[in-house]
Design a protein around this motif. Structure first.
Motif, PDB file in Angstrom:
ATOM      1  N   ALA A   1       1.004  -1.246   0.109  1.00  0.00           N
ATOM      2  CA  ALA A   1       0.188   0.004  -0.176  1.00  0.00           C
ATOM      3  C   ALA A   1       0.912   1.286  -0.027  1.00  0.00           C
ATOM      4  O   ALA A   1       2.192   1.139   0.532  1.00  0.00           O
ATOM      5  CB  ALA A   1      -0.960   0.106   1.047  1.00  0.00           C
ATOM      6  N   PRO A   2       0.523   2.273  -0.576  1.00  0.00           N
ATOM      7  CA  PRO A   2       1.224   3.629  -0.412  1.00  0.00           C
ATOM      8  C   PRO A   2       1.359   3.944   1.074  1.00  0.00           C
ATOM      9  O   PRO A   2       0.391   4.125   1.690  1.00  0.00           O
ATOM     10  CB  PRO A   2       0.397   4.531  -1.221  1.00  0.00           C
ATOM     11  N   ILE A   3       2.450   4.537   1.172  1.00  0.00           N
ATOM     12  CA  ILE A   3       2.732   4.921   2.730  1.00  0.00           C
ATOM     13  C   ILE A   3       3.521   6.316   2.252  1.00  0.00           C
ATOM     14  O   ILE A   3       4.563   6.366   1.609  1.00  0.00           O
ATOM     15  CB  ILE A   3       3.544   4.017   3.525  1.00  0.00           C
TER      16      ILE A   3
ATOM     17  N   LEU B   1      -9.798   3.906  -7.526  1.00  0.00           N
ATOM     18  CA  LEU B   1     -10.078   4.913  -6.588  1.00  0.00           C
ATOM     19  C   LEU B   1     -10.043   4.373  -5.153  1.00  0.00           C
ATOM     20  O   LEU B   1     -10.706   3.034  -4.906  1.00  0.00           O
ATOM     21  CB  LEU B   1     -11.658   5.249  -6.949  1.00  0.00           C
ATOM     22  N   LYS B   2      -8.966   4.761  -4.292  1.00  0.00           N
ATOM     23  CA  LYS B   2      -8.593   4.128  -3.332  1.00  0.00           C
ATOM     24  C   LYS B   2      -9.286   4.862  -2.026  1.00  0.00           C
ATOM     25  O   LYS B   2      -9.266   6.062  -1.980  1.00  0.00           O
ATOM     26  CB  LYS B   2      -7.105   4.184  -2.886  1.00  0.00           C
ATOM     27  N   GLY B   3     -10.071   4.047  -1.029  1.00  0.00           N
ATOM     28  CA  GLY B   3     -10.997   4.790  -0.157  1.00  0.00           C
ATOM     29  C   GLY B   3     -12.588   4.673  -0.466  1.00  0.00           C
ATOM     30  O   GLY B   3     -13.311   5.731  -0.073  1.00  0.00           O
TER      31      GLY B   3
ATOM     32  N   ILE C   1      -8.523  -4.443  -1.428  1.00  0.00           N
ATOM     33  CA  ILE C   1      -8.913  -4.182  -0.124  1.00  0.00           C
ATOM     34  C   ILE C   1      -7.711  -3.935   0.845  1.00  0.00           C
ATOM     35  O   ILE C   1      -6.821  -4.691   0.197  1.00  0.00           O
ATOM     36  CB  ILE C   1      -9.889  -5.380   0.414  1.00  0.00           C
ATOM     37  N   ASP C   2      -7.835  -3.102   1.614  1.00  0.00           N
ATOM     38  CA  ASP C   2      -6.732  -3.053   2.770  1.00  0.00           C
ATOM     39  C   ASP C   2      -7.292  -2.866   3.953  1.00  0.00           C
ATOM     40  O   ASP C   2      -8.349  -2.238   4.208  1.00  0.00           O
ATOM     41  CB  ASP C   2      -5.574  -2.078   2.299  1.00  0.00           C
ATOM     42  N   GLY C   3      -6.363  -2.720   5.227  1.00  0.00           N
ATOM     43  CA  GLY C   3      -6.732  -2.497   6.342  1.00  0.00           C
ATOM     44  C   GLY C   3      -6.677  -3.748   7.112  1.00  0.00           C
ATOM     45  O   GLY C   3      -7.825  -4.571   7.362  1.00  0.00           O
TER      46      GLY C   3
ATOM     47  N   PHE D   1      -4.583  -6.665   7.231  1.00  0.00           N
ATOM     48  CA  PHE D   1      -4.470  -7.926   6.577  1.00  0.00           C
ATOM     49  C   PHE D   1      -3.004  -8.145   6.935  1.00  0.00           C
ATOM     50  O   PHE D   1      -2.001  -7.398   6.710  1.00  0.00           O
ATOM     51  CB  PHE D   1      -4.824  -8.057   5.340  1.00  0.00           C
ATOM     52  N   ARG D   2      -2.690  -9.210   7.673  1.00  0.00           N
ATOM     53  CA  ARG D   2      -1.222  -9.541   7.924  1.00  0.00           C
ATOM     54  C   ARG D   2      -0.719 -10.919   7.634  1.00  0.00           C
ATOM     55  O   ARG D   2       0.552 -11.003   8.134  1.00  0.00           O
ATOM     56  CB  ARG D   2      -1.303  -9.271   9.522  1.00  0.00           C
ATOM     57  N   SER D   3      -1.353 -11.821   7.044  1.00  0.00           N
ATOM     58  CA  SER D   3      -0.778 -13.202   6.812  1.00  0.00           C
ATOM     59  C   SER D   3      -1.521 -13.589   5.627  1.00  0.00           C
ATOM     60  O   SER D   3      -2.595 -13.130   4.990  1.00  0.00           O
ATOM     61  CB  SER D   3      -1.373 -14.031   7.949  1.00  0.00           C
TER      62      SER D   3
ATOM     63  N   ILE E   1      -1.183  -4.407   1.592  1.00  0.00           N
ATOM     64  CA  ILE E   1      -0.753  -4.302   2.884  1.00  0.00           C
ATOM     65  C   ILE E   1       0.112  -3.022   3.041  1.00  0.00           C
ATOM     66  O   ILE E   1       0.683  -2.748   2.365  1.00  0.00           O
ATOM     67  CB  ILE E   1      -0.081  -5.543   3.255  1.00  0.00           C
ATOM     68  N   GLY E   2      -0.075  -2.189   4.254  1.00  0.00           N
ATOM     69  CA  GLY E   2       0.623  -1.124   4.488  1.00  0.00           C
ATOM     70  C   GLY E   2       1.650  -1.253   5.471  1.00  0.00           C
ATOM     71  O   GLY E   2       2.767  -1.760   5.137  1.00  0.00           O
ATOM     72  N   ARG E   3       1.306  -1.179   6.765  1.00  0.00           N
ATOM     73  CA  ARG E   3       2.225  -1.124   7.854  1.00  0.00           C
ATOM     74  C   ARG E   3       3.279  -1.857   7.849  1.00  0.00           C
ATOM     75  O   ARG E   3       4.556  -1.853   7.945  1.00  0.00           O
ATOM     76  CB  ARG E   3       1.566  -0.755   9.238  1.00  0.00           C
ATOM     77  N   PRO E   4       2.930  -3.384   7.706  1.00  0.00           N
ATOM     78  CA  PRO E   4       4.004  -4.330   7.689  1.00  0.00           C
ATOM     79  C   PRO E   4       5.099  -4.184   6.606  1.00  0.00           C
ATOM     80  O   PRO E   4       6.365  -4.573   7.001  1.00  0.00           O
ATOM     81  CB  PRO E   4       3.415  -5.699   7.724  1.00  0.00           C
TER      82      PRO E   4
END
Ligand SMILES: Cc1cc2nc3c(=O)[nH]c(=O)nc-3n(C[C@H](O)[C@H](O)[C@H](O)COP(=O)(O)O)c2cc1C
Length: 336
Positions: free
Chosen positions: A86-88, A211-213, A266-268, A270-272, A289-292
């Motif tokens: 994901a964009p950060i 369109l994201k969001g 989709i995002d938000g 998802f970790r595995s 996937i964003g933060r990881p």
């Protein structure tokens, strides 16, 4: 570098802002924006993760032992896994100054390409936040999707021309950034966008626009009407509204409204690989996937990013075996 070494190294660098928790669930960083948390009390981030964990997969191994195909074909390209970074943005502010928006995206784009997947990159108040990643995407055969903020249409279309010149695969716009007051304070305001304005944007380019969001079936239908090729069911990782529903809760209704007619990401939370399969089972085509990924980039650079993507991809493959899936399409419906 092992996964644990990458995480330990990341913690030693970004530990003030991100604790690199065993489960990245929004609890330790509640409300830390700037930082890595969710807005306000951090409820939306926490709910995103909690609701992904609440969904459960159907275990069923009584199927022929055929080859497992995790690949996804999208926008004329083949990807090894249906997983995207994901964009950060604003890395120095949100994480740590040892990486900025340019050096971060160098690592993310490279690591994703090495893993056979692709990254979304970001945009910001300064032109260099957008232009730097574009150059990196160009250097990787266009394998990347720049995410343009919902500026006034003239600026958006100018940035689309730049993206076209850099040969990107597709375009994205984080329409849920419309309430980011900090951008207005920096003299670069962002706006909500009616279908007419979105249509002007999609008409201005041959590139697919995502369109994201999008968080409602009505929003998804408007995106379709505007000519978007795809949507990301996303609440910006809980960073733009404190009491939004979670993304996975909204996915089935949204898939019912536009599935088969648009690409649904989709995002938000998802970790595995199992989480990724849940999203596919409920109607998504791909998962961001964003933060990881940010943890992987700080702790291990491009190689850390590649390893992290491969880890999630292998977990997805195992989850497919355990749920009797041979292709991603077989996942449909295999989740409570
Ligand atoms: C520090 C931080 C910065 C972000 N910057 C952007 C951005 O510039 N543009 C954007 O579209 N989304 C941005 N996001 C949202 C992510 O792209 C993504 O929607 C979210 O992080 C997904 O949730 P996850 O981190 O729980 O996987 C940001 C998220 C974080 C945590």
């Amino acid at each position: 570098m092992t996964h644990q070494e990458i995480r330990d190294r990341a913690r030693s660098i970004i530990g003030d802002k991100c604790k690199v928790c065993p489960d990245c669930n929004g609890l330790a960083c509640r409300g830390q924006v700037p930082g890595v948390g969710g807005k306000g009390l951090g409820n939306s981030f926490v709910r995103n993760r909690a609701m992904v964990l609440e969904r459960k997969l159907h275990l069923d191994t009584l199927v022929p032992a055929e080859e497992i195909d995790t690949s996804l074909h999208l926008f004329g390209k083949a990807f090894k896994y249906p997983i995207f970074a994901a964009p950060i943005g604003a890395l120095e502010l949100n994480y740590h100054p040892s990486l900025n928006d340019l050096t971060y995206n160098e690592r993310i784009v490279q690591g994703c390409v090495d893993a056979g997947i692709m990254a979304f990159t970001g945009d910001g108040a300064k032109m260099e936040y957008y232009e730097g990643p574009l150059k990196i995407i160009k250097a990787h055969e266009g394998l990347g999707i720049p995410t343009i903020k919902p500026w006034d249409n003239e600026t958006v279309i100018k940035k689309i021309r730049m993206a076209e010149d850099h040969g990107v695969t597709a375009l994205s716009m984080d329409v849920d950034a419309a309430g980011l007051i900090l951008l207005a304070m920096a003299g670069t305001p962002v706006y909500t966008k009616p279908v007419t304005e979105l249509k002007e944007i999609t008409d201005s380019t041959d590139l697919p626009l995502i369109l994201k969001g999008i968080m409602t079936p009505a929003g998804a239908l408007k995106a379709y009407e505007a000519g978007a090729a795809g949507i990301v069911v996303s609440n910006h990782g809980g960073r733009v509204m404190d009491d939004a529903l979670s993304t996975i809760e909204m996915l089935p209704e949204i898939a019912e409204a536009v599935g088969g007619r648009m690409t649904i990401f989709i995002d938000g939370g998802f970790r595995s690989g199992e989480d990724v399969l849940k999203a596919l089972a409920l109607g998504a085509d791909g998962v961001l996937i964003g933060r990881p990924f940010a943890v992987a980039a700080y702790g291990g650079g491009a190689e850390g990013v590649r390893q992290y993507a491969e880890k999630i991809g292998q977990e997805l493959k195992e989850a497919m075996i355990m749920t009797g899936c041979h292709t991603l399409k077989d996942a449909t419906g295999k989740c409570w």
